[in-house]
Scaffold this active site. Structure first.
Site, PDB file in Angstrom:
ATOM      1  N   LYS A  15       1.259   8.746  -8.444  1.00 22.91           N
ATOM      2  CA  LYS A  15       0.788   8.858  -9.821  1.00 22.91           C
ATOM      3  C   LYS A  15      -0.727   8.944  -9.890  1.00 22.91           C
ATOM      4  CE  LYS A  15       2.817   5.005 -11.047  1.00 22.91           C
ATOM      5  NZ  LYS A  15       3.441   4.590  -9.788  1.00 22.91           N
ATOM      6  N   ARG A  40      -1.094   3.652   3.866  1.00 26.88           N
ATOM      7  CA  ARG A  40      -2.324   3.665   3.065  1.00 26.88           C
ATOM      8  C   ARG A  40      -3.207   2.480   3.457  1.00 26.88           C
ATOM      9  NH1 ARG A  40      -1.475   3.529  -3.319  1.00 26.88           N
ATOM     10  NH2 ARG A  40      -0.906   1.363  -2.947  1.00 26.88           N
ATOM     11  N   ARG A  71       7.404  -5.404  -5.336  1.00 22.24           N
ATOM     12  CA  ARG A  71       6.980  -4.509  -6.413  1.00 22.24           C
ATOM     13  C   ARG A  71       8.070  -3.503  -6.761  1.00 22.24           C
ATOM     14  NH1 ARG A  71       1.718  -2.491  -3.720  1.00 22.24           N
ATOM     15  NH2 ARG A  71       1.571  -1.024  -5.443  1.00 22.24           N
ATOM     16  N   ARG A  80      -5.799  -2.974   0.067  1.00 26.94           N
ATOM     17  CA  ARG A  80      -5.384  -3.756  -1.092  1.00 26.94           C
ATOM     18  C   ARG A  80      -4.528  -4.928  -0.615  1.00 26.94           C
ATOM     19  NH1 ARG A  80      -2.905   0.376  -5.414  1.00 26.94           N
ATOM     20  NH2 ARG A  80      -1.677  -1.499  -5.742  1.00 26.94           N
ATOM     21  N   ARG A 116       5.180  -0.396 -18.385  1.00 32.27           N
ATOM     22  CA  ARG A 116       6.067  -0.849 -17.313  1.00 32.27           C
ATOM     23  C   ARG A 116       7.334  -1.488 -17.833  1.00 32.27           C
ATOM     24  NH1 ARG A 116       2.865  -2.764 -12.008  1.00 32.27           N
ATOM     25  NH2 ARG A 116       1.268  -1.190 -12.098  1.00 32.27           N
TER      26      ARG A 116
END
Length: 192
Positions: free
Chosen positions: A13, A126, A149, A138, A87
């Protein structure tokens, strides 16, 4: 034009929103970016956000809706791209109300479809790429947090697919395609 990019974490996204910002002059409202910004601010709200994010959980609707309201009040000539928001069904209703307050509407919702195992690999890679490049990964870019998640996504966010389908706003793209192929699919939807 106001759009939502909908999909699980790691679906691309943010990448696609970045392209739309560059090519169409839209403004990306990434709740992830806004939350990371709040988290690093050192404020009391930032500390609350950090605690929740480090556990791989989602922040409250109240926090997210407040951040979105602030951004909407700043306006955007090319329209907004909602990335990671809404969300939940409650957030979807809140977004509809916020846009109506501004005399705006939601034009389309694009669901980016990607399978779970590919998402997990993408996000873990990533993190590894960030570390290899000398950057900080992160805190939630690890397999355990990603799976938490994803479960949160299926419980709370996946119902939005039916919600926006019923409103006649939903289109989908294959998020497993190349970045350029996905850009082309999204562009075709926006130009239709």
């Amino acid at each position: 034009m106001n759009i939502i990019l909908l999909g699980p974490p790691g679906a691309g996204k943010g990448t696609q929103a970045g392209h739309l910002v560059a090519s169409r002059g839209m403004v990306q409202l990434s709740t992830g970016d806004m939350l990371r910004e709040a988290r690093s601010s050192g404020t009391e709200m930032g500390k609350r956000v950090a605690e929740v994010m480090d556990k791989g959980e989602l922040v409250t609707d109240e926090i997210v809706i407040g951040l979105i309201r602030e951004k909407l009040e700043q306006g955007a000539e090319g329209g907004f791209i909602f990335d990671g928001f809404p969300r939940t069904l409650a957030q979807a209703d809140a977004l509809g109300a916020l846009l109506a307050e501004k005399g705006e509407k939601l034009d389309t919702v694009i669901e980016m479809k990607v399978d779970d195992e590919t998402l997990v690999k993408r996000i873990v890679n990533r993190a590894a790429e960030a570390v290899a490049a000398g950057k900080e990964a992160r805190a939630d870019d690890n397999e355990e947090s990603v799976r938490i998640r994803l479960m949160e996504y299926y419980k709370k966010t996946a119902p939005l697919i039916g919600y926006y389908h019923a409103k006649g706003l939903l289109s989908d793209v294959d998020g497993l395609g190349s970045i350029e192929a996905v850009q082309g699919e999204i562009g075709a939807i926006l130009d239709a």
